[in-house]
Design a protein around this motif. Structure first.
Motif, short mmCIF file in Angstrom:
data_model
loop_
_atom_site.label_atom_id
_atom_site.label_comp_id
_atom_site.label_asym_id
_atom_site.label_seq_id
_atom_site.Cartn_x
_atom_site.Cartn_y
_atom_site.Cartn_z
N ILE A 193 25.14 137.76 -41.02
CA ILE A 193 24.14 138.53 -40.28
C ILE A 193 22.90 138.76 -41.15
CG2 ILE A 193 23.63 140.79 -39.26
CD1 ILE A 193 26.61 140.87 -38.39
N VAL A 194 23.12 139.19 -42.39
CA VAL A 194 22.01 139.45 -43.30
C VAL A 194 21.26 138.15 -43.62
CG1 VAL A 194 21.42 140.19 -45.65
CG2 VAL A 194 23.06 141.50 -44.30
N GLY A 195 22.01 137.07 -43.87
CA GLY A 195 21.38 135.79 -44.20
C GLY A 195 20.51 135.26 -43.09
N ILE A 196 20.97 135.34 -41.85
CA ILE A 196 20.18 134.87 -40.72
C ILE A 196 18.95 135.76 -40.52
CG2 ILE A 196 20.17 134.57 -38.21
CD1 ILE A 196 23.09 133.63 -38.46
N ALA A 197 19.15 137.07 -40.60
CA ALA A 197 18.02 137.99 -40.42
C ALA A 197 16.94 137.74 -41.47
CB ALA A 197 18.51 139.43 -40.49
N ALA A 198 17.34 137.52 -42.71
CA ALA A 198 16.37 137.30 -43.78
C ALA A 198 15.70 135.93 -43.65
CB ALA A 198 17.04 137.43 -45.14
N LEU A 223 8.99 143.59 -47.31
CA LEU A 223 9.20 144.72 -46.41
C LEU A 223 9.71 144.25 -45.04
CD1 LEU A 223 6.10 146.96 -47.23
CD2 LEU A 223 8.50 147.50 -47.62
N ALA A 224 9.21 143.12 -44.57
CA ALA A 224 9.67 142.57 -43.29
C ALA A 224 11.14 142.17 -43.38
CB ALA A 224 8.81 141.38 -42.88
N ILE A 225 11.55 141.62 -44.53
CA ILE A 225 12.96 141.26 -44.73
C ILE A 225 13.82 142.53 -44.71
CG2 ILE A 225 14.62 140.38 -46.42
CD1 ILE A 225 12.42 138.40 -47.31
N GLN A 226 13.39 143.56 -45.42
CA GLN A 226 14.14 144.81 -45.44
C GLN A 226 14.30 145.39 -44.03
OE1 GLN A 226 11.77 146.97 -48.32
NE2 GLN A 226 13.38 146.76 -49.87
N ASP A 227 13.21 145.41 -43.27
CA ASP A 227 13.27 145.95 -41.91
C ASP A 227 14.18 145.12 -41.02
OD1 ASP A 227 11.56 148.02 -42.53
OD2 ASP A 227 9.76 146.99 -41.79
N SER A 228 14.06 143.80 -41.11
CA SER A 228 14.86 142.92 -40.27
C SER A 228 16.34 143.04 -40.58
CB SER A 228 14.39 141.47 -40.47
OG SER A 228 15.17 140.59 -39.72
N VAL A 229 16.69 143.08 -41.85
CA VAL A 229 18.10 143.19 -42.25
C VAL A 229 18.67 144.54 -41.79
CG1 VAL A 229 19.61 143.45 -44.26
CG2 VAL A 229 17.98 141.56 -44.16
N LYS A 230 17.93 145.60 -42.04
CA LYS A 230 18.41 146.93 -41.64
C LYS A 230 18.58 147.01 -40.13
CE LYS A 230 17.37 151.82 -41.93
NZ LYS A 230 16.48 152.85 -42.41
N GLN A 231 17.62 146.49 -39.40
CA GLN A 231 17.66 146.54 -37.94
C GLN A 231 18.83 145.73 -37.38
OE1 GLN A 231 14.34 144.64 -35.88
NE2 GLN A 231 13.95 146.63 -34.93
N GLN A 232 19.04 144.52 -37.89
CA GLN A 232 20.11 143.67 -37.38
C GLN A 232 21.49 144.24 -37.70
OE1 GLN A 232 20.10 141.05 -35.28
NE2 GLN A 232 17.94 141.55 -35.08
N LEU A 233 21.67 144.75 -38.91
CA LEU A 233 22.97 145.33 -39.26
C LEU A 233 23.26 146.59 -38.44
CD1 LEU A 233 23.52 144.90 -43.09
CD2 LEU A 233 24.88 143.99 -41.23
N LEU A 234 22.24 147.39 -38.22
CA LEU A 234 22.44 148.60 -37.42
C LEU A 234 22.74 148.24 -35.97
CD1 LEU A 234 22.42 151.68 -37.43
CD2 LEU A 234 19.98 151.58 -36.88
N PHE A 235 22.03 147.25 -35.45
CA PHE A 235 22.22 146.84 -34.06
C PHE A 235 23.57 146.16 -33.83
CE2 PHE A 235 21.76 143.36 -30.91
CZ PHE A 235 21.60 144.15 -29.78
N THR A 283 26.38 146.08 -36.01
CA THR A 283 27.61 146.69 -36.56
C THR A 283 27.58 148.21 -36.58
OG1 THR A 283 26.78 146.66 -38.83
CG2 THR A 283 27.97 144.69 -38.07
N ASP A 284 26.44 148.82 -36.32
CA ASP A 284 26.28 150.27 -36.37
C ASP A 284 26.48 150.82 -37.78
OD1 ASP A 284 25.45 152.48 -34.94
OD2 ASP A 284 27.50 153.18 -34.57
N LEU A 285 26.23 149.98 -38.78
CA LEU A 285 26.32 150.41 -40.18
C LEU A 285 24.95 150.83 -40.69
CD1 LEU A 285 28.56 147.69 -41.87
CD2 LEU A 285 29.10 150.10 -41.60
N ASP A 286 24.90 151.95 -41.39
CA ASP A 286 23.66 152.36 -42.05
C ASP A 286 23.67 151.82 -43.47
OD1 ASP A 286 22.28 153.79 -40.08
OD2 ASP A 286 23.61 155.51 -40.35
N LEU A 287 22.53 151.35 -43.89
CA LEU A 287 22.40 150.81 -45.24
C LEU A 287 21.87 151.86 -46.19
CD1 LEU A 287 20.79 147.36 -44.49
CD2 LEU A 287 23.13 147.82 -45.09
N ARG A 288 22.41 151.85 -47.40
CA ARG A 288 21.86 152.70 -48.45
C ARG A 288 20.56 152.09 -48.96
NH1 ARG A 288 25.52 152.89 -53.24
NH2 ARG A 288 24.43 151.00 -53.77
N GLU A 289 20.60 150.77 -49.16
CA GLU A 289 19.40 150.08 -49.66
C GLU A 289 19.49 148.59 -49.38
OE1 GLU A 289 20.94 149.70 -54.30
OE2 GLU A 289 19.40 151.15 -53.78
N VAL A 290 18.31 147.98 -49.26
CA VAL A 290 18.19 146.53 -49.14
C VAL A 290 17.25 146.09 -50.26
CG1 VAL A 290 17.47 144.58 -47.71
CG2 VAL A 290 18.49 146.59 -46.63
#
Length: 146
Positions: free
Chosen positions: A29-34, A93-105, A107-114
């Motif tokens: 998920i993270v790899g595709i989003a990034a 910043l776009a990578i960070q936003d995309s990764v956070k958004q996709q993981l939240l959408f 898996t419903d997981l909150d990230l501490r940091e990207v």
């Protein structure tokens, strides 16, 4: 590469059971989003990944991603190569936003940091300067008199 333990997602209705997600799924998920972020040329992979891609195997979407799961917090490290000429902070910043958004959408997981690690910049491919039909760049001016 993530550890081999599955990540348990919190369910709104515990009577239904628990949900476990393999770390490899989160890496994908993270790899595709990034990699789908504009300005990203490719993700970092190992030499083994590059060799298997050369032999026609599928691209591994989890490459260039490292997950660290501490208790309830997830930290993600993303290793990327960017296109030449892009604004590095803007793409990061776009990578960070995309990764956070996709993981939240997904898996419903909150990230501490990207954490985004820019490994390099890939220059644009230049047009071929040598004409394969005329390797020595000879003109046919002398032949026009005949």
């Amino acid at each position: 590469m993530a550890e081999d333990t599955n990540i348990i997602l919190e369910s709104k209705e515990p009577a239904l059971g628990k949900i476990e997600v393999a770390p490899q799924v989160l890496e994908i998920i993270v790899g595709i989003a990034a990699s789908q972020t504009e300005g990203v040329a490719r993700m970092r992979g190992s030499l083994a990944n590059s060799v298997t891609e050369l032999f026609g195997r599928k691209e591994q979407h989890g490459k260039g991603v490292k997950l660290v799961f501490d208790g309830d917090e997830l930290a993600v490290d993303v290793y990327v190569y960017l296109d030449y000429g892009v604004a590095v902070p803007k793409v990061a910043l776009a990578i960070q936003d995309s990764v956070k958004q996709q993981l939240l959408f997904m898996t419903d997981l909150d990230l501490r940091e990207v954490n985004v690690h820019v490994e390099g910049v890939i220059p644009e491919k230049t047009a071929q300067q040598v004409d394969p039909d005329n390797l020595f760049n000879q003109t046919d001016e002398g032949d026009s008199d005949q």
